[in-house]
Scaffold this motif. Structure first.
Motif, short mmCIF file in Angstrom:
data_model
loop_
_atom_site.label_atom_id
_atom_site.label_comp_id
_atom_site.label_asym_id
_atom_site.label_seq_id
_atom_site.Cartn_x
_atom_site.Cartn_y
_atom_site.Cartn_z
N ILE A 1 0.84 -1.20 0.00
CA ILE A 1 0.00 0.00 0.00
C ILE A 1 0.87 1.25 0.00
O ILE A 1 0.64 2.19 -0.77
CB ILE A 1 -0.95 0.00 1.21
CG1 ILE A 1 -2.00 -1.11 1.07
CG2 ILE A 1 -1.64 1.35 1.37
CD1 ILE A 1 -2.87 -1.28 2.30
N ASN A 2 1.89 1.27 0.87
CA ASN A 2 2.79 2.43 0.93
C ASN A 2 3.54 2.61 -0.39
O ASN A 2 3.74 3.74 -0.86
CB ASN A 2 3.78 2.26 2.08
CG ASN A 2 3.12 2.40 3.44
OD1 ASN A 2 2.13 3.11 3.57
ND2 ASN A 2 3.66 1.74 4.44
N GLU A 3 3.94 1.49 -0.99
CA GLU A 3 4.64 1.56 -2.27
C GLU A 3 3.72 2.10 -3.37
O GLU A 3 4.14 2.90 -4.21
CB GLU A 3 5.16 0.19 -2.66
CG GLU A 3 5.99 0.18 -3.94
CD GLU A 3 6.53 -1.20 -4.27
OE1 GLU A 3 7.01 -1.38 -5.41
OE2 GLU A 3 6.47 -2.09 -3.40
N SER A 4 2.45 1.67 -3.33
CA SER A 4 1.48 2.14 -4.32
C SER A 4 1.22 3.64 -4.17
O SER A 4 1.08 4.36 -5.17
CB SER A 4 0.15 1.37 -4.17
OG SER A 4 0.33 0.01 -4.44
N ILE A 5 1.16 4.10 -2.93
CA ILE A 5 0.96 5.53 -2.69
C ILE A 5 2.13 6.34 -3.23
O ILE A 5 1.95 7.36 -3.90
CB ILE A 5 0.77 5.81 -1.18
CG1 ILE A 5 -0.56 5.20 -0.70
CG2 ILE A 5 0.78 7.31 -0.89
CD1 ILE A 5 -0.75 5.25 0.80
N ALA A 6 3.34 5.85 -2.95
CA ALA A 6 4.53 6.55 -3.45
C ALA A 6 4.58 6.54 -4.97
O ALA A 6 4.92 7.54 -5.61
CB ALA A 6 5.80 5.89 -2.87
N THR A 7 4.21 5.40 -5.57
CA THR A 7 4.19 5.30 -7.04
C THR A 7 3.15 6.24 -7.63
O THR A 7 3.40 6.90 -8.65
CB THR A 7 3.89 3.85 -7.47
OG1 THR A 7 4.87 2.98 -6.92
CG2 THR A 7 3.88 3.73 -8.99
N ALA A 8 1.99 6.32 -6.98
CA ALA A 8 0.93 7.21 -7.46
C ALA A 8 1.38 8.67 -7.41
O ALA A 8 1.09 9.45 -8.33
CB ALA A 8 -0.33 7.02 -6.61
N ASP A 9 2.12 9.03 -6.35
CA ASP A 9 2.64 10.40 -6.25
C ASP A 9 3.61 10.69 -7.38
O ASP A 9 3.57 11.77 -7.99
CB ASP A 9 3.32 10.60 -4.89
CG ASP A 9 2.32 10.63 -3.73
OD1 ASP A 9 1.13 10.88 -4.00
OD2 ASP A 9 2.75 10.42 -2.59
N ARG A 10 4.50 9.73 -7.65
CA ARG A 10 5.47 9.93 -8.74
C ARG A 10 4.77 10.00 -10.09
O ARG A 10 5.16 10.80 -10.96
CB ARG A 10 6.51 8.80 -8.74
CG ARG A 10 7.45 8.80 -7.54
CD ARG A 10 8.64 7.89 -7.78
NE ARG A 10 8.24 6.50 -7.96
CZ ARG A 10 8.14 5.62 -6.98
NH1 ARG A 10 8.40 5.98 -5.73
NH2 ARG A 10 7.79 4.37 -7.22
N LEU A 11 3.75 9.17 -10.27
CA LEU A 11 3.01 9.15 -11.52
C LEU A 11 2.28 10.47 -11.74
O LEU A 11 2.24 11.00 -12.85
CB LEU A 11 2.02 7.99 -11.52
CG LEU A 11 1.34 7.66 -12.86
CD1 LEU A 11 2.38 7.30 -13.90
CD2 LEU A 11 0.35 6.52 -12.68
#
Length: 344
Positions: A218-228
């Motif tokens: 979940i934390n990785e997905s949030i970080a990825t979403a921010d970068r995206l």
């Protein structure tokens, strides 16, 4: 002895009125006995300064869960903003810090709000939005108008004036009720209220358990979403550099400078040492050079700078590292570095 610093910190927020003191103290005892760390204004958190509001807000930020109890008294208003109480300021901090917020409202007060206050208050706020095309700065302003303008002898007038509830509380409840789930319980009965609160906390924990095994994902997905999102926002700006199939180098450098942000240079890599050795400011200008034989020749630059037109790479007096001058194209990012408050 358990390490309380590693325990879940639960901030208990309410006015200091006498009717809520038994609940606050009993709940703290139960939470502490369960291995949590309850944070109360009247208990000793450590060394207090002469700014108790700032101290309380800091403790809210340090907590993981924010429990809010609302009864009839508003408590003291802050010196910083006469439209905001200390308790409301704590709520705003919990909101800003995205804490788990659990508001508990005295049953008869919430019932009265739902039956008699909610609709006329909603109507006035809706009228305000249509008139000014924005939300009111303070819901409390609308409540004060409603109290002042309500015709004497009406049912609402009598209830507002005979309820014993400070008008600010209606604004507070409206802000809570319109944005999140609220709990209703008899706060004056400390034993029953504590049972209800502990059960509500247990329900929160139960609802979060399915996500615990995949917390890293979940934390990785949030970080990825921010970068995206950051990447998606940059695309239109970068596309402006391609006009008619040709690259607008100057505009490209300008766009790149928008996304090259500065930061702190730490004293070392230790997680225990947060000293800052130097600060790199945001990029405000870029120079692009190309290697041509023994020279670096300017291709383009952005913003209000006057770059040197060329460098002689065989000149040992120039501060250019060997691995840099061996590249065919060199991007030089012109930033200001501050060290010990002096430019270097």
């Amino acid at each position: 002895m358990p390490n309380r610093e590693n325990s879940t910190k639960i901030f208990i927020s309410s006015t200091a009125q006498a009717a809520l003191q038994p609940l606050r103290q009993k709940l703290k005892t139960i939470l502490d006995a369960s291995g949590h760390k309850a944070l109360l204004f009247e208990n000793n958190f450590g060394l207090w300064t002469d700014n108790t509001l700032r101290d309380c807000l800091r403790k809210v930020s340090e907590s993981e869960i924010y429990l809010l109890f609302i009864s009839n008294e508003s408590g003291s208003f802050t010196n910083i903003d006469p439209n905001v109480t200390a308790t409301y300021a704590e709520y705003l901090r919990a909101l800003d810090d995205q804490k788990i917020i659990m508001p508990f409202i005295e049953t008869h007060i919430l019932d009265m709000f739902r039956q008699h206050i909610k609709r006329p208050l909603e109507s006035r706020i809706s009228h305000y939005k249509k008139q000014f095309d924005s939300d009111p700065a303070y819901t409390y302003d609308i409540v004060k108008e409603m109290v002042a303008e309500e015709e004497r002898g009406t049912d609402l007038y009598d209830k507002l004036n005979n309820s014993g509830v400070h008008p600010f509380q209606w604004a507070f409840i409206y802000d809570l009720y319109s944005t999140r789930w609220t709990y209703s319980t008899a706060l004056a009965n400390a034993d029953l209220a504590c049972e209800f609160i502990i059960e509500a906390l247990s329900q929160i924990l139960k609802s979060l358990t399915p996500y615990y095994p995949v917390l890293d994902q979940i934390n990785e997905s949030i970080a990825t979403a921010d970068r995206l999102t950051y990447f998606k926002e940059s695309i239109p700006h970068l596309m402006q550099s391609l006009r008619g199939g040709k690259l607008d180098t100057k505009n490209l450098l300008y766009v790149l400078s928008m996304y090259l942000k500065g930061g702190n240079i730490k004293h070392n890599d230790s997680p225990l040492d947060n000293r800052v050795l130097a600060q790199v400011a945001d990029c405000h200008a870029i120079c692009l050079y190309e290697k041509n034989g023994s020279k670096l020749e300017i291709l383009e630059h952005s913003d209000a700078i006057t770059p040197q037109k060329e460098y002689n790479v065989s000149d040992s007096s120039r501060l250019l590292p060997k691995h840099t001058i061996q590249r065919m194209r060199i991007l030089s990012m012109c930033s200001i570095v501050k060290r010990n408050s002096k430019s270097i």
